[in-house]
Scaffold this motif. Structure first.
Motif, PDB file in Angstrom:
ATOM      1  N   HIS A  54       0.920  -1.102   0.056  1.00  0.00           N
ATOM      2  CA  HIS A  54      -0.203  -0.091  -0.109  1.00  0.00           C
ATOM      3  C   HIS A  54       0.885   1.049  -0.173  1.00  0.00           C
ATOM      4  O   HIS A  54       1.844   1.183   0.515  1.00  0.00           O
ATOM      5  CB  HIS A  54      -0.927  -0.003   1.254  1.00  0.00           C
ATOM      6  N   ILE A  55       0.485   2.279  -0.868  1.00  0.00           N
ATOM      7  CA  ILE A  55       1.154   3.577  -0.836  1.00  0.00           C
ATOM      8  C   ILE A  55       0.377   4.631  -0.165  1.00  0.00           C
ATOM      9  O   ILE A  55      -0.615   4.815  -0.525  1.00  0.00           O
ATOM     10  CB  ILE A  55       1.327   3.939  -2.285  1.00  0.00           C
ATOM     11  N   TYR A  56       0.799   4.915   0.971  1.00  0.00           N
ATOM     12  CA  TYR A  56       0.072   5.922   1.863  1.00  0.00           C
ATOM     13  C   TYR A  56       0.196   7.435   1.346  1.00  0.00           C
ATOM     14  O   TYR A  56      -0.802   8.170   1.477  1.00  0.00           O
ATOM     15  CB  TYR A  56       0.670   6.119   3.216  1.00  0.00           C
ATOM     16  N   THR A  57       1.309   7.882   0.667  1.00  0.00           N
ATOM     17  CA  THR A  57       1.327   9.257   0.118  1.00  0.00           C
ATOM     18  C   THR A  57       2.244   9.069  -1.359  1.00  0.00           C
ATOM     19  O   THR A  57       2.982   8.453  -1.326  1.00  0.00           O
ATOM     20  CB  THR A  57       1.876  10.115   1.000  1.00  0.00           C
ATOM     21  N   GLY A  90       2.300  22.982   2.967  1.00  0.00           N
ATOM     22  CA  GLY A  90       1.468  22.870   1.824  1.00  0.00           C
ATOM     23  C   GLY A  90       0.429  21.557   2.096  1.00  0.00           C
ATOM     24  O   GLY A  90       0.257  20.991   3.057  1.00  0.00           O
ATOM     25  N   ALA A  91      -0.498  21.411   1.225  1.00  0.00           N
ATOM     26  CA  ALA A  91      -1.557  20.528   1.208  1.00  0.00           C
ATOM     27  C   ALA A  91      -1.001  18.902   1.157  1.00  0.00           C
ATOM     28  O   ALA A  91       0.269  18.510   0.483  1.00  0.00           O
ATOM     29  CB  ALA A  91      -2.490  20.458   0.030  1.00  0.00           C
ATOM     30  N   GLN A  92      -1.317  18.063   2.003  1.00  0.00           N
ATOM     31  CA  GLN A  92      -0.791  16.809   2.246  1.00  0.00           C
ATOM     32  C   GLN A  92      -2.113  15.941   1.984  1.00  0.00           C
ATOM     33  O   GLN A  92      -3.022  16.189   2.601  1.00  0.00           O
ATOM     34  CB  GLN A  92      -0.192  16.687   3.608  1.00  0.00           C
ATOM     35  N   THR A 113       3.981  11.905  -2.139  1.00  0.00           N
ATOM     36  CA  THR A 113       4.831  12.941  -1.870  1.00  0.00           C
ATOM     37  C   THR A 113       5.858  12.259  -1.237  1.00  0.00           C
ATOM     38  O   THR A 113       6.034  11.286  -0.650  1.00  0.00           O
ATOM     39  CB  THR A 113       4.423  14.008  -1.148  1.00  0.00           C
ATOM     40  N   ASP A 114       7.195  13.261  -1.211  1.00  0.00           N
ATOM     41  CA  ASP A 114       8.373  12.738  -0.780  1.00  0.00           C
ATOM     42  C   ASP A 114       8.534  13.131   0.798  1.00  0.00           C
ATOM     43  O   ASP A 114       9.416  14.096   1.012  1.00  0.00           O
ATOM     44  CB  ASP A 114       9.641  13.183  -1.543  1.00  0.00           C
ATOM     45  N   VAL A 115       7.701  12.735   1.764  1.00  0.00           N
ATOM     46  CA  VAL A 115       7.690  13.079   2.926  1.00  0.00           C
ATOM     47  C   VAL A 115       7.812  11.883   3.938  1.00  0.00           C
ATOM     48  O   VAL A 115       7.559  10.698   3.439  1.00  0.00           O
ATOM     49  CB  VAL A 115       6.581  13.804   3.427  1.00  0.00           C
ATOM     50  N   ALA A 116       8.247  11.926   5.041  1.00  0.00           N
ATOM     51  CA  ALA A 116       8.517  10.635   6.017  1.00  0.00           C
ATOM     52  C   ALA A 116       7.027  10.445   6.469  1.00  0.00           C
ATOM     53  O   ALA A 116       6.362  11.211   6.857  1.00  0.00           O
ATOM     54  CB  ALA A 116       9.417  11.257   7.448  1.00  0.00           C
ATOM     55  N   THR A 117       6.762   9.239   6.115  1.00  0.00           N
ATOM     56  CA  THR A 117       5.242   8.687   6.599  1.00  0.00           C
ATOM     57  C   THR A 117       5.338   7.544   7.660  1.00  0.00           C
ATOM     58  O   THR A 117       6.089   6.872   7.372  1.00  0.00           O
ATOM     59  CB  THR A 117       4.639   8.067   5.233  1.00  0.00           C
ATOM     60  N   TYR A 118       4.473   7.834   8.802  1.00  0.00           N
ATOM     61  CA  TYR A 118       4.518   6.804   9.453  1.00  0.00           C
ATOM     62  C   TYR A 118       3.328   6.082   9.796  1.00  0.00           C
ATOM     63  O   TYR A 118       2.075   6.753   9.344  1.00  0.00           O
ATOM     64  CB  TYR A 118       4.744   7.535  10.817  1.00  0.00           C
ATOM     65  N   ALA A 119       3.302   4.861   9.850  1.00  0.00           N
ATOM     66  CA  ALA A 119       1.788   4.037  10.010  1.00  0.00           C
ATOM     67  C   ALA A 119       1.921   2.838  10.938  1.00  0.00           C
ATOM     68  O   ALA A 119       2.872   1.894  10.795  1.00  0.00           O
ATOM     69  CB  ALA A 119       1.315   3.838   8.534  1.00  0.00           C
ATOM     70  N   GLY A 120       1.053   2.712  11.802  1.00  0.00           N
ATOM     71  CA  GLY A 120       1.134   1.275  12.782  1.00  0.00           C
ATOM     72  C   GLY A 120       0.485   1.683  13.836  1.00  0.00           C
ATOM     73  O   GLY A 120       0.469   2.641  14.423  1.00  0.00           O
ATOM     74  N   ALA A 121       0.112   0.609  14.537  1.00  0.00           N
ATOM     75  CA  ALA A 121      -0.618   0.739  15.705  1.00  0.00           C
ATOM     76  C   ALA A 121      -1.571   1.547  15.913  1.00  0.00           C
ATOM     77  O   ALA A 121      -1.869   2.226  17.045  1.00  0.00           O
ATOM     78  CB  ALA A 121       0.462   1.139  16.798  1.00  0.00           C
TER      79      ALA A 121
END
Length: 107
Positions: free
Chosen positions: A32-35, A56-58, A37-45
């Motif tokens: 799965h691709i959460y975003t 900017g818009a995210q 954009t080239d930003v640090a992304t966190y997902a879990g728990a």
């Protein structure tokens, strides 16, 4: 990139691969691709979030199994949620986190 029997080998000579390449590798693997954009992304728990180096818009897109989840911004971030995508404005250098609760399944 070499197709092997039942798997794919990716050889690289760089120390740091660009985010767009990582997304392509993940997409090809079915992740799965959460975003986009080239930003640090966190997902879990039960938490998803991003650290935005620029203002900017995210948009964070939740996986299909979380469609219809409830989303909260515990630190007061303003956002919109359409059942699958969390949209918000980030300030430069801001880390934004959201609490995501799985949808209740009707039996």
């Amino acid at each position: 990139i070499r197709g092997m029997e039942g798997w794919t080998a990716i050889d690289e000579a760089e120390n740091i691969l660009p985010a767009v390449l990582w997304r392509g590798i993940a997409r090809a693997a079915g992740a799965h691709i959460y975003t986009e954009t080239d930003v640090a992304t966190y997902a879990g728990a039960g938490v998803v979030g991003e650290h935005a180096p620029r203002a900017g818009a995210q948009t964070i897109t939740l996986p299909a199994d979380l469609a219809g989840a409830s989303v909260e911004a515990p630190f007061g971030q303003r956002f919109s949620f359409d059942g699958r995508r969390i949209r918000f404005q980030a300030r430069a250098g801001e880390t934004v986190l959201f609490v995501v609760r799985k949808p209740k399944r009707v039996r």
